[in-house]
Structures are given as C-alpha cells and as structure tokens.
Design a protein around this motif. Structure first.
Motif, PDB file in Angstrom:
ATOM      1  N   GLY A 199       0.813  -1.216   0.000  1.00  0.00           N
ATOM      2  CA  GLY A 199       0.000   0.000   0.000  1.00  0.00           C
ATOM      3  C   GLY A 199       0.840   1.256   0.000  1.00  0.00           C
ATOM      4  N   LYS A 200       1.958   1.208   0.714  1.00  0.00           N
ATOM      5  CA  LYS A 200       2.869   2.363   0.785  1.00  0.00           C
ATOM      6  C   LYS A 200       3.471   2.657  -0.596  1.00  0.00           C
ATOM      7  CE  LYS A 200       5.335   2.516   4.504  1.00  0.00           C
ATOM      8  NZ  LYS A 200       6.414   2.238   5.502  1.00  0.00           N
ATOM      9  N   VAL A 201       3.816   1.598  -1.328  1.00  0.00           N
ATOM     10  CA  VAL A 201       4.353   1.757  -2.676  1.00  0.00           C
ATOM     11  C   VAL A 201       3.315   2.420  -3.582  1.00  0.00           C
ATOM     12  CG1 VAL A 201       5.051   0.504  -4.765  1.00  0.00           C
ATOM     13  CG2 VAL A 201       5.995  -0.156  -2.549  1.00  0.00           C
ATOM     14  N   CYS A 202       2.080   1.951  -3.483  1.00  0.00           N
ATOM     15  CA  CYS A 202       1.010   2.509  -4.316  1.00  0.00           C
ATOM     16  C   CYS A 202       0.750   3.972  -3.981  1.00  0.00           C
ATOM     17  CB  CYS A 202      -0.277   1.694  -4.134  1.00  0.00           C
ATOM     18  SG  CYS A 202      -0.153   0.003  -4.737  1.00  0.00           S
ATOM     19  N   ARG A 203       0.736   4.273  -2.682  1.00  0.00           N
ATOM     20  CA  ARG A 203       0.499   5.657  -2.252  1.00  0.00           C
ATOM     21  C   ARG A 203       1.608   6.583  -2.758  1.00  0.00           C
ATOM     22  NH1 ARG A 203      -2.687   6.952   1.977  1.00  0.00           N
ATOM     23  NH2 ARG A 203      -3.905   5.240   1.120  1.00  0.00           N
ATOM     24  N   ALA A 204       2.847   6.107  -2.687  1.00  0.00           N
ATOM     25  CA  ALA A 204       3.991   6.920  -3.127  1.00  0.00           C
ATOM     26  C   ALA A 204       3.947   7.178  -4.631  1.00  0.00           C
ATOM     27  CB  ALA A 204       5.299   6.230  -2.760  1.00  0.00           C
ATOM     28  N   ASN A 205       3.327   6.256  -5.374  1.00  0.00           N
ATOM     29  CA  ASN A 205       3.258   6.393  -6.833  1.00  0.00           C
ATOM     30  C   ASN A 205       1.900   6.891  -7.316  1.00  0.00           C
ATOM     31  OD1 ASN A 205       5.856   5.106  -8.248  1.00  0.00           O
ATOM     32  ND2 ASN A 205       5.442   3.965  -6.375  1.00  0.00           N
ATOM     33  N   ASN A 206       1.054   7.295  -6.359  1.00  0.00           N
ATOM     34  CA  ASN A 206      -0.270   7.844  -6.678  1.00  0.00           C
ATOM     35  C   ASN A 206      -1.112   6.881  -7.515  1.00  0.00           C
ATOM     36  OD1 ASN A 206      -2.207   9.897  -6.473  1.00  0.00           O
ATOM     37  ND2 ASN A 206      -1.630  10.770  -8.456  1.00  0.00           N
ATOM     38  N   ILE A 207      -1.071   5.594  -7.111  1.00  0.00           N
ATOM     39  CA  ILE A 207      -1.849   4.558  -7.792  1.00  0.00           C
ATOM     40  C   ILE A 207      -2.857   3.969  -6.805  1.00  0.00           C
ATOM     41  CG2 ILE A 207      -1.759   2.281  -8.904  1.00  0.00           C
ATOM     42  CD1 ILE A 207       1.067   3.048  -9.855  1.00  0.00           C
ATOM     43  N   LEU A 208      -4.075   3.793  -7.246  1.00  0.00           N
ATOM     44  CA  LEU A 208      -5.118   3.242  -6.387  1.00  0.00           C
ATOM     45  C   LEU A 208      -4.799   1.801  -6.014  1.00  0.00           C
ATOM     46  CD1 LEU A 208      -8.215   4.676  -8.289  1.00  0.00           C
ATOM     47  CD2 LEU A 208      -7.281   5.492  -6.111  1.00  0.00           C
ATOM     48  N   PHE A 209      -5.081   1.449  -4.745  1.00  0.00           N
ATOM     49  CA  PHE A 209      -4.735   0.124  -4.243  1.00  0.00           C
ATOM     50  C   PHE A 209      -5.946  -0.586  -3.646  1.00  0.00           C
ATOM     51  CE2 PHE A 209      -2.849  -2.345  -0.508  1.00  0.00           C
ATOM     52  CZ  PHE A 209      -2.628  -3.489  -1.276  1.00  0.00           C
ATOM     53  N   HIS A 210      -6.223  -1.779  -4.174  1.00  0.00           N
ATOM     54  CA  HIS A 210      -7.311  -2.625  -3.682  1.00  0.00           C
ATOM     55  C   HIS A 210      -6.746  -3.933  -3.137  1.00  0.00           C
ATOM     56  CE1 HIS A 210      -9.936  -6.185  -4.561  1.00  0.00           C
ATOM     57  NE2 HIS A 210     -10.759  -5.480  -3.800  1.00  0.00           N
ATOM     58  N   THR A 211      -7.328  -4.419  -2.051  1.00  0.00           N
ATOM     59  CA  THR A 211      -6.960  -5.738  -1.549  1.00  0.00           C
ATOM     60  C   THR A 211      -8.196  -6.582  -1.279  1.00  0.00           C
ATOM     61  OG1 THR A 211      -5.668  -6.967   0.106  1.00  0.00           O
ATOM     62  CG2 THR A 211      -6.826  -5.012   0.889  1.00  0.00           C
ATOM     63  N   ASP A 212      -8.119  -7.827  -1.695  1.00  0.00           N
ATOM     64  CA  ASP A 212      -9.145  -8.814  -1.359  1.00  0.00           C
ATOM     65  C   ASP A 212      -8.767  -9.348   0.019  1.00  0.00           C
ATOM     66  OD1 ASP A 212     -10.769 -11.007  -1.020  1.00  0.00           O
ATOM     67  OD2 ASP A 212      -9.829 -12.207  -2.589  1.00  0.00           O
ATOM     68  N   ALA A 213      -9.487  -8.901   1.034  1.00  0.00           N
ATOM     69  CA  ALA A 213      -9.170  -9.285   2.418  1.00  0.00           C
ATOM     70  C   ALA A 213     -10.219 -10.235   2.990  1.00  0.00           C
ATOM     71  CB  ALA A 213      -9.057  -8.039   3.290  1.00  0.00           C
ATOM     72  N   THR A 214     -10.843 -11.011   2.119  1.00  0.00           N
ATOM     73  CA  THR A 214     -11.924 -11.903   2.527  1.00  0.00           C
ATOM     74  C   THR A 214     -11.487 -12.887   3.609  1.00  0.00           C
ATOM     75  OG1 THR A 214     -12.718 -11.785   0.251  1.00  0.00           O
ATOM     76  CG2 THR A 214     -13.711 -13.451   1.661  1.00  0.00           C
ATOM     77  N   GLN A 215     -10.300 -13.444   3.464  1.00  0.00           N
ATOM     78  CA  GLN A 215      -9.806 -14.395   4.467  1.00  0.00           C
ATOM     79  C   GLN A 215      -9.149 -13.701   5.657  1.00  0.00           C
ATOM     80  OE1 GLN A 215     -10.191 -17.639   4.631  1.00  0.00           O
ATOM     81  NE2 GLN A 215     -11.034 -18.049   2.609  1.00  0.00           N
TER      82      GLN A 215
END
Length: 390
Positions: free
Chosen positions: A166-182
């Motif tokens: 998430g930190k990498v995505c934030r630094a590159n201004n890219i939206l980040f999604h995670t499947d956290a079902t489990q």
C-alpha cells in the motif's frame, strides 16, 4: 468428553453462524421489517440498525462508517472495484497489476477485463506464496491505474505485507485494492495504517450470514468508481438495491464479536492448528506445509501428503469435513492454480489438503481428527505399497 460427529474443519470455505449473530438477526425478519429508506417509523428503525451495523463493521477494520458499502459478498465487491475503476480511468490508462495467487473472484474478473482490452500484469509469487513490494515497484507503468493484491491467501494461508504494498502505491499515486476476505476478523486490519484504498470482504467468513459482503472505499474515492448497477440511490449509487437488513444486522454483530474476541479467537485457532500439525508431522513422513510457517492465517493448514490423493482421503473420512483447496474452484477438477504458482507439480497439487480450524472447534475434536487422518493416510500408503509390489 465425547466428540460430536461430523467434525467441521473447513472454516476457510465458510463458517457457521454464531448463535449471537442469529439472535441479533431474527427480529428483522418479522416485527422490524421496514425498508430503511422509508420515511416512517418502520423505516427509521431499520435505517438505524443498518447505520449501527455499518459502524460495527467499520470498527473492525479501523475505517469510518461512511466508508463501508454493502454488497452481496466479496465477489461482487471485487468486481465493483475492478470494473468500476477500469471504466472510470480508461482515458488515463489501461494497466492493472495483480498476482497469480488471487482468489478466482479476483482472477476471473481481471481475465474479463483483458478480454475488453485492458492489460493486466499477474505478478509471480515466491515458493511461499508471497508477493513482494519490490515486484510492484518494478511492474508500475505510467498507464497503471490500479493494483489489486490478495491480503491472505484462501488456500495456503500466506499473509502478504499489504502495508508495504500500500505504501508503494500511495507513493506512486496509484489506487490500491486488496481482497481481504480471508484476513478480516482473523488478523489485524487497519485500512489507514495499511494504506488501503479499497478492501473487499464477506460476512460468512467471520461467523455471519451468507449473501452479504462489505466494500471499504476510502472517503472521497467513491467518485473514482463507475457504478455497474443502476436504479435507486442506495449505497451512494455504488451498489443500488433494497438493503438486506437482517443480513446486514448479522454482519454487524459478527464484526463486533470478532473485534471484541480477536485475541481469544486468534490464540485458540492458532493453538489448535499447531496441535493438529504437530500430531500429523510426528506420526507421518513425507508431509510438507504449503505456504509460510509464520506469516499465515491462524486457522489455516495446507499440507502436501506425498503419494496420497486428497480426494481419496476426503471421501474415506466422512466424519471429518475438510477440503482439497478452494471450494469455488473444486467443481472444475483442475489442479489448484495457487499450488502450481508456488511450484508444485500437477501430481503433488492433487495430494494437498486444506484444513481450516475455527472458533467453535475443540481440543478433543483436533485430537480425534489427527488420529483419524493419520490412520487413514497410513492405510492408503500401505495399500499403495502393496499394489506396487503386485
């Protein structure tokens, strides 16, 4: 203590509804039946219940209640983000980054986007099932519009370093999604600290009812999603349709219990899982743990039993309910895509079992299950060895 049969050890597939959850739901099937959008007493009562459930769920993942949206389940939540972001941002770019160990709800969704002209990079995991932040950095392009990485694997239990991704995505201004079902309810999730923009999850994985799911959308980012369903203004237009109030109330109660009993549940499931693993490992050879030993879900145990077909073992142990992998893909008969991704051969992948220990399992059940699993594997191996000498 006498063990009640059959023993349920497939909690990664689904969990039983907690009695406290069921109790909370019952009034909303009868006397509290109003439509939450109705401007009268019946509507006000159910609207308040939905609002409270939203807050209970938000508290579990450290979000704000107005960042929680209700769907029919994690599969729908995932599709809303994948397709909603892709359609909204197609003028900016058409590249999405994901992985080869995603749940089929995510993987199949992205395959559909490929058919529509989008470019998806499926990063290869390592031998333990991890996707590393450095891989995200290397895969990012100027046209990258979304990164979608699973938080905890549904088959092998490996937990990714979502915070760093998430930190990498934030630094590159890219939206980040995670499947956290489990992951939700089983490991600590903090959407703020983990730099998560969108998070998908389901009620039935945390002892709530089936057919109701959650979608976290960071405040302000709802404007970056094109809706896939139209008609009505429910859920800010992201997912319109009359709300399933009884299920939402149950989802909220399940989240509240998970939040309150988190440490107790974590220790309980981990201890029972470790006990089962230790018993099997001390009695059998040629048994290998799939996934990482330490960074894994507390109740997940995925084992390669060399030379023993998982389907044979499962069919011979009717008094114990466990699986050979993800329930959603069991009908295809194909070897697990996840097990292949971590380097297993087709033959070995068919010899893997997934055991999911849960809140309501007991030490006595684990002892019984260990004994029967060891006994049956020993029998199957003796039979195989005998047949090979004929």
């Amino acid at each position: 203590m006498k063990v009640k049969l059959p023993i349920y050890l497939d909690n990664n597939a689904t969990t039983p509804v907690d009695s406290r959850v069921l109790e909370s739901m019952l009034p909303y099937f009868s006397e509290k039946f109003g439509n939450p959008l109705s401007k009268h007493t019946f509507g006000y009562v159910t609207n308040a219940a939905v609002d409270f459930a939203r807050e209970q769920i938000a508290n579990l993942i450290k979000a704000e209640k107005n960042e929680i949206y209700f769907t029919s389940g994690a599969s729908e939540s995932i599709n809303i983000i994948h397709f909603g972001i892709a359609l909204k941002h197609v003028s900016k770019g058409n590249h999405i980054i994901s992985s080869d160990v995603e749940h089929s709800a995510s993987y199949e969704s992205l395959l559909q986007l490929i058919k529509k002209g989008f470019d998806v990079t499926f990063l290869k995991c390592d031998s333990k099932g991890f996707i590393h932040p450095e891989q995200i950095i290397e895969a990012i392009r100027t046209e990258t519009i979304l990164v979608s990485i699973i938080a905890a694997n549904n088959e092998i239990g490996t937990v990714n370093n979502i915070s760093e991704i998430g930190k990498v995505c934030r630094a590159n201004n890219i939206l980040f999604h995670t499947d956290a079902t489990q992951a939700v309810g089983k490991i600590k999730i903090d959407v703020q600290e983990m730099n998560i923009d969108f998070l998908s999850f389901s009620s039935h994985k945390i002892y709530g009812p089936k057919g109701i799911g959650g979608l976290f959308i960071r405040k302000g980012l709802e404007q970056k999603i094109s809706p896939l369903i139209f008609g009505g203004g429910q859920e800010k237009g992201i997912r319109p349709g009359t709300l399933n109030v009884p299920a939402i109330v149950g989802f909220g109660k399940a989240a509240e219990i998970c939040n309150k009993d988190f440490e107790k549940d974590f220790i309980h499931t981990k201890n029972l899982r470790d006990k089962l693993y230790k018993n099997i490992l001390s009695s059998l050879d040629s048994v290998t743990l799939n996934g990482d030993k330490d960074n894994r879900l507390p109740g997940n145990l995925n084992l390669l039993i060399k030379g023993i077909k998982a389907d044979n073992l499962i069919s011979n142990l009717r008094e114990i309910a466990f699986s050979s992998g993800a329930t959603c893909s069991s009908e295809t008969g194909k070897p697990s895509r996840v097990l292949k991704a971590i380097g297993l051969s087709e033959e070995d992948s068919r010899c893997c079992i997934r055991i999911g220990v849960g809140r309501f399992n007991t030490s006595e059940e684990i002892e019984y299950a260990s004994e029967k699993i060891i006994e049956e594997i020993t029998k199957l191996r003796l039979k195989r060895n005998y047949q090979s000498t004929i």
